[in-house]
Design a protein around this motif. Structure first.
Motif, PDB file in Angstrom:
ATOM      1  N   SER A 124       1.042  -1.005   0.153  1.00  0.00           N
ATOM      2  CA  SER A 124      -0.190  -0.028  -0.009  1.00  0.00           C
ATOM      3  C   SER A 124       0.736   0.870   0.002  1.00  0.00           C
ATOM      4  CB  SER A 124      -1.154  -0.364   1.181  1.00  0.00           C
ATOM      5  OG  SER A 124      -1.545   1.395   1.590  1.00  0.00           O
ATOM      6  N   ALA A 125       1.971   1.212   0.829  1.00  0.00           N
ATOM      7  CA  ALA A 125       2.446   2.419   1.063  1.00  0.00           C
ATOM      8  C   ALA A 125       3.609   2.466  -0.479  1.00  0.00           C
ATOM      9  CB  ALA A 125       4.121   2.609   2.204  1.00  0.00           C
ATOM     10  N   GLY A 126       3.761   1.416  -1.385  1.00  0.00           N
ATOM     11  CA  GLY A 126       4.457   2.100  -2.409  1.00  0.00           C
ATOM     12  C   GLY A 126       3.146   2.219  -3.062  1.00  0.00           C
ATOM     13  N   LEU A 127       1.826   2.460  -3.345  1.00  0.00           N
ATOM     14  CA  LEU A 127       1.143   2.206  -4.401  1.00  0.00           C
ATOM     15  C   LEU A 127       0.657   3.719  -3.904  1.00  0.00           C
ATOM     16  CD1 LEU A 127      -1.238  -0.993  -3.974  1.00  0.00           C
ATOM     17  CD2 LEU A 127       0.086   0.166  -6.393  1.00  0.00           C
ATOM     18  N   LYS A 128       0.653   4.404  -3.059  1.00  0.00           N
ATOM     19  CA  LYS A 128       0.052   5.576  -2.757  1.00  0.00           C
ATOM     20  C   LYS A 128       1.289   6.843  -2.173  1.00  0.00           C
ATOM     21  CE  LYS A 128      -3.743   3.942  -1.928  1.00  0.00           C
ATOM     22  NZ  LYS A 128      -4.733   4.160  -3.034  1.00  0.00           N
ATOM     23  N   GLY A 129       2.107   5.814  -2.750  1.00  0.00           N
ATOM     24  CA  GLY A 129       3.724   7.493  -2.818  1.00  0.00           C
ATOM     25  C   GLY A 129       3.946   8.006  -1.355  1.00  0.00           C
ATOM     26  N   PHE A 130       4.213   6.948  -0.746  1.00  0.00           N
ATOM     27  CA  PHE A 130       4.860   6.956   0.826  1.00  0.00           C
ATOM     28  C   PHE A 130       6.007   6.384   0.156  1.00  0.00           C
ATOM     29  CE2 PHE A 130       0.953   6.529   1.955  1.00  0.00           C
ATOM     30  CZ  PHE A 130       0.830   8.137   3.128  1.00  0.00           C
ATOM     31  N   ASP A 131       7.027   6.986   1.183  1.00  0.00           N
ATOM     32  CA  ASP A 131       8.898   6.783   1.214  1.00  0.00           C
ATOM     33  C   ASP A 131       8.867   5.236   1.757  1.00  0.00           C
ATOM     34  OD1 ASP A 131       8.725   7.718   3.321  1.00  0.00           O
ATOM     35  OD2 ASP A 131      10.589   9.151   2.631  1.00  0.00           O
ATOM     36  N   LEU A 132       8.017   5.124   2.808  1.00  0.00           N
ATOM     37  CA  LEU A 132       8.437   4.184   3.860  1.00  0.00           C
ATOM     38  C   LEU A 132       9.411   2.341   2.419  1.00  0.00           C
ATOM     39  CD1 LEU A 132       6.111   1.795   5.625  1.00  0.00           C
ATOM     40  CD2 LEU A 132       7.555   0.485   4.461  1.00  0.00           C
ATOM     41  N   PRO A 133       9.131   1.780   1.633  1.00  0.00           N
ATOM     42  CA  PRO A 133       9.324   0.523   0.851  1.00  0.00           C
ATOM     43  C   PRO A 133      10.469   0.751   0.386  1.00  0.00           C
ATOM     44  CG  PRO A 133       7.093   1.188  -0.724  1.00  0.00           C
ATOM     45  CD  PRO A 133       6.916   2.234   0.622  1.00  0.00           C
ATOM     46  N   SER A 134      10.665   2.895  -0.164  1.00  0.00           N
ATOM     47  CA  SER A 134      12.487   2.809  -0.816  1.00  0.00           C
ATOM     48  C   SER A 134      13.462   3.292   0.514  1.00  0.00           C
ATOM     49  CB  SER A 134      12.589   4.326  -1.700  1.00  0.00           C
ATOM     50  OG  SER A 134      11.818   5.165  -0.951  1.00  0.00           O
ATOM     51  N   ARG A 135      12.665   3.770   1.426  1.00  0.00           N
ATOM     52  CA  ARG A 135      14.053   3.411   2.481  1.00  0.00           C
ATOM     53  C   ARG A 135      15.053   2.503   2.969  1.00  0.00           C
ATOM     54  NH1 ARG A 135       9.832   6.669   6.825  1.00  0.00           N
ATOM     55  NH2 ARG A 135      11.692   6.760   7.619  1.00  0.00           N
ATOM     56  N   TYR A 136      13.596   1.144   3.158  1.00  0.00           N
ATOM     57  CA  TYR A 136      13.491   0.288   3.409  1.00  0.00           C
ATOM     58  C   TYR A 136      14.611  -0.169   2.643  1.00  0.00           C
ATOM     59  CZ  TYR A 136      12.766  -4.473   6.043  1.00  0.00           C
ATOM     60  OH  TYR A 136      13.388  -5.849   6.687  1.00  0.00           O
ATOM     61  N   LEU A 137      13.749  -0.610   1.422  1.00  0.00           N
ATOM     62  CA  LEU A 137      14.800  -1.529   0.305  1.00  0.00           C
ATOM     63  C   LEU A 137      16.416  -0.455   0.504  1.00  0.00           C
ATOM     64  CD1 LEU A 137      11.831  -2.069  -2.017  1.00  0.00           C
ATOM     65  CD2 LEU A 137      13.400  -3.729  -1.156  1.00  0.00           C
ATOM     66  N   GLY A 138      15.769   0.277   0.572  1.00  0.00           N
ATOM     67  CA  GLY A 138      17.810   0.963   0.786  1.00  0.00           C
ATOM     68  C   GLY A 138      18.054   0.614   1.243  1.00  0.00           C
ATOM     69  N   MET A 139      17.819   0.137   2.323  1.00  0.00           N
ATOM     70  CA  MET A 139      18.908  -0.371   3.827  1.00  0.00           C
ATOM     71  C   MET A 139      19.618  -1.796   3.239  1.00  0.00           C
ATOM     72  SD  MET A 139      17.018  -0.160   8.050  1.00  0.00           S
ATOM     73  CE  MET A 139      16.117  -1.671   7.540  1.00  0.00           C
ATOM     74  N   VAL A 140      18.099  -2.491   2.268  1.00  0.00           N
ATOM     75  CA  VAL A 140      18.401  -3.576   1.650  1.00  0.00           C
ATOM     76  C   VAL A 140      19.334  -3.788   1.320  1.00  0.00           C
ATOM     77  CG1 VAL A 140      18.316  -5.591   0.788  1.00  0.00           C
ATOM     78  CG2 VAL A 140      16.019  -4.936   2.514  1.00  0.00           C
ATOM     79  N   ARG A 141      19.253  -2.877   0.626  1.00  0.00           N
ATOM     80  CA  ARG A 141      20.816  -2.338  -0.256  1.00  0.00           C
ATOM     81  C   ARG A 141      22.097  -2.381  -0.262  1.00  0.00           C
ATOM     82  NH1 ARG A 141      21.017   0.006  -6.181  1.00  0.00           N
ATOM     83  NH2 ARG A 141      22.998   0.938  -6.579  1.00  0.00           N
ATOM     84  N   ALA A 142      21.566  -1.092   0.895  1.00  0.00           N
ATOM     85  CA  ALA A 142      23.980  -1.244   1.773  1.00  0.00           C
ATOM     86  C   ALA A 142      23.462  -2.128   2.327  1.00  0.00           C
ATOM     87  CB  ALA A 142      23.330   0.062   2.258  1.00  0.00           C
ATOM     88  N   ARG A 143      23.003  -2.029   3.790  1.00  0.00           N
ATOM     89  CA  ARG A 143      23.409  -3.207   4.982  1.00  0.00           C
ATOM     90  C   ARG A 143      23.210  -5.067   4.569  1.00  0.00           C
ATOM     91  NH1 ARG A 143      19.843  -1.420  10.033  1.00  0.00           N
ATOM     92  NH2 ARG A 143      20.292   1.073   9.773  1.00  0.00           N
ATOM     93  N   ILE A 144      22.759  -4.748   3.080  1.00  0.00           N
ATOM     94  CA  ILE A 144      22.561  -6.804   2.716  1.00  0.00           C
ATOM     95  C   ILE A 144      23.384  -6.524   1.386  1.00  0.00           C
ATOM     96  CG2 ILE A 144      21.415  -8.910   2.601  1.00  0.00           C
ATOM     97  CD1 ILE A 144      21.916  -7.818   5.314  1.00  0.00           C
ATOM     98  N   PHE A 145      23.498  -6.572   0.408  1.00  0.00           N
ATOM     99  CA  PHE A 145      23.173  -7.071  -1.224  1.00  0.00           C
ATOM    100  C   PHE A 145      24.736  -6.304  -1.307  1.00  0.00           C
ATOM    101  CE2 PHE A 145      18.944  -7.166  -2.843  1.00  0.00           C
ATOM    102  CZ  PHE A 145      18.909  -8.715  -1.471  1.00  0.00           C
TER     103      PHE A 145
END
Length: 233
Positions: A124-145
């Protein structure tokens, strides 16, 4: 496998009949908001949330002055508190081959996020334009990948990121597998299609299929990027 029916919405604790402390009231609002927004999406109205909680809207705003503040608290509660620092240790563990690190991370990560509120609010956050998914996936990218790709380079005797920066298509190799695993939970908890499958077993089988060719594909991607850079120099 999560046993809760995908369309059953968790409910906040029922009122006890006594006056709640400030901490208890805040907890009631947060838990009620998580259940409510997981059900209806982040475009749900705070007026309706207050009605469901059995409180006046001004009381809700006393604890969370804006809807944005409430959603930020939900982000902390549902996402940040579930983040496990052990995942970061796993993908950096030099005693394990990189593919085994990735496997162990994904098995535990996917089990952790296989949750009604986590998945539905995220979509829902992604569909409604909230930055929650991009912030969280940024953590996955930086800390894991990022550390994982760095060590995959080293394991394959490829240039280090200092000599050849990590490229978007390298990250996409990992995000592609990662996203396919997330979809197993989405199919059940968002789309309501499950068929009684053991989601842990499905994801383990998907990793068995995807991982054997990952390092070879990664080597080709890095080599192609190096050739492209050299031809453009």
């Amino acid at each position: 496998m999560v046993s809760t029916h995908p369309l059953v919405v968790p409910s906040p604790p029922a009122p006890t009949g006594r006056r709640l402390t400030a901490a208890e009231r805040e907890r009631q609002i947060v838990e009620g908001a998580i259940a409510y927004f997981a059900e209806v999406g982040l475009d749900g109205q705070t007026r309706e949330l207050a009605r469901r909680l059995g409180i006046a809207q001004p009381l809700l705003f006393r604890y969370f002055p804006t809807k944005a503040a409430l959603i930020e608290r939900i982000y902390e509660e549902v996402y940040l508190k579930r983040w496990d620092a052990g995942w970061e240790a796993t993908v950096r563990d030099p005693s394990l081959p990189c593919l085994e690190r990735f496997r162990r991370f994904e098995i535990d990560y996917q089990r952790t996020i296989d949750n009604y509120a986590w998945l539905r609010i995220f979509v829902s956050a992604g569909l409604k334009g909230f930055d929650l998914p991009s912030r969280y996936l940024g953590m996955v990218r930086a800390r894991i990948f990022t550390p994982l790709l760095t060590d995959m380079r080293a394991e394959s005797r490829l240039p280090s990121p200092e000599d050849q920066p990590l490229a978007a298509d390298e990250y996409e190799l990992l995000f592609g597998i990662h996203g396919a695993l997330v979809y197993v939970g989405l199919r059940s908890l968002v789309y309501g299609i499950d068929g009684g499958v053991d989601r842990d077993a499905v994801r383990a089988a998907m990793l068995d299929a995807a991982l054997p060719g990952l390092l070879a594909t990664h080597r080709r991607v890095v080599a192609a990027r190096r050739e492209t850079a050299a031809s453009g120099a």
